[in-house]
Write an enzyme that holds these catalytic residues in place. Sequence first.
Site, PDB file in Angstrom:
ATOM      1  N   LYS A  36      24.974  19.969  49.452  1.00 46.61           N
ATOM      2  CA  LYS A  36      24.963  20.943  48.362  1.00 46.61           C
ATOM      3  C   LYS A  36      26.057  21.984  48.583  1.00 46.61           C
ATOM      4  O   LYS A  36      26.248  22.462  49.708  1.00 46.61           O
ATOM      5  CB  LYS A  36      23.588  21.603  48.316  1.00 46.61           C
ATOM      6  CG  LYS A  36      23.357  22.599  47.194  1.00 46.61           C
ATOM      7  CD  LYS A  36      21.920  23.114  47.271  1.00 46.61           C
ATOM      8  CE  LYS A  36      21.566  24.053  46.136  1.00 46.61           C
ATOM      9  NZ  LYS A  36      20.150  24.499  46.221  1.00 46.61           N
ATOM     10  N   SER A 113      17.659  23.791  42.102  1.00 44.68           N
ATOM     11  CA  SER A 113      19.100  23.987  41.991  1.00 44.68           C
ATOM     12  C   SER A 113      19.913  22.936  42.735  1.00 44.68           C
ATOM     13  O   SER A 113      21.130  22.867  42.590  1.00 44.68           O
ATOM     14  CB  SER A 113      19.471  25.375  42.528  1.00 44.68           C
ATOM     15  OG  SER A 113      19.147  25.477  43.914  1.00 44.68           O
ATOM     16  N   SER A 137      13.671  24.099  44.813  1.00 44.51           N
ATOM     17  CA  SER A 137      14.952  23.492  44.493  1.00 44.51           C
ATOM     18  C   SER A 137      15.265  22.173  45.177  1.00 44.51           C
ATOM     19  O   SER A 137      16.284  21.552  44.883  1.00 44.51           O
ATOM     20  CB  SER A 137      16.083  24.491  44.789  1.00 44.51           C
ATOM     21  OG  SER A 137      16.033  25.552  43.866  1.00 44.51           O
TER      22      SER A 137
END
Length: 398
Positions: A36, A113, A137
């Site tokens: 990420k 996210s 997330s």
Amino acid sequence: MPLGLEDSVGAFVPGDRVELVGATAGPLAELDFAVKDLFDVAGATTGYGNPDWARTHAPAAATAPIVMALLQAGATLRGKTKTVELAYGLTGENVWYGTPINPAAPDRFPGGSSCGSAAAVAAGLVDFALGTDTGGSVRIPASYCGIFGIRPSWGAVNLTAACPLGPSFDTAGWFASRASVLRRVGDVLLPPGGEGALGPLVKVQEAWVNAVPHTATALVGAIAKIERVLGPCLSMHVAPEGLTQLFENFRAAQAEEAWASLGSWVEAIRPTFGPGVGERFAAAKATDPAVAAEARAFRGLFRQRVQALLAGGAVLVYPTSPVPAPRLDVALEAQQAVRERTMGVTAIAGLAGLCEVSLPAARVNGAPVGLSLAAAPGRDRALLAVAERVAAELRLAV
């Protein structure tokens, strides 16, 4: 899979791919992973999902320890993945770099996210991927994309050189397409200890009632198979004050931390945000300190209650999300309603600091829904072992 693999679902950040070959031998040798884009990789700018953040930050001077640990264990980095702006959202939408396609349900959001990491795993582009989980997330994208995901116990995995959102809630989690890979990554990243038997299984009544009927019906059949691993299931009310109260207290405590972590940058740069993100930061700035203090006090009491319940090895079971992923054309108001309903459940582990694994246990109207198992802080290794056994019972990818 060769370096420079084709990104069929828009999971990776645009531009030159950040790729690093892992050690020639190790427990994760021959596995590929993605990261990420809030973890630092030396020489690359950490974009944190927002062009203004990327513009105002220099390339990273060093690689995050968690990424180094995976490389040293033999895994090869295939690139950095998209995230919701500043990790403050659950749908996975990013208007600047493009919202990743949900490979399991292309007409629906991938979840955020950690949207790009989930999409990369679900599409088979990598074997596993790093994300972060503050309010859901990792767990929610895992549920939406039909893959395995873990939110470790708070503080169990090193978050040095990762962008913050809510530091006392932030965790470094990961996704995998197979339960055994989820566990193998944990063997590398988690501290030693925490193994041993778990049980009994505790069905969290509030979370099952909170789920829409189709979701609850699709998932409840798995309980009998999980009982073969953990023994007879008990039913309990874990949050008698209601999930709405959990959400409100989580939101206030997280918002205070989000503004403390990022507010000075937001005020100085005045960044342009996509839908919903700017509004969340405005609400965070406006959070009443007295309300935040009450939320912190509630959190302390809730943590004591839940950790006492789980101290002997009990495992909570509930739908990861009350609904499948929202469709891409859903109105912003409907997205917010799903967010609030969902975070009442994700706040259970968030407020109590639990480890939680989401398993791809069922589908509703053609879209995946996850089933969560949660255990006491520090029991991550035991929970991953149980998740692998449960996956076998459910005939999922082991």
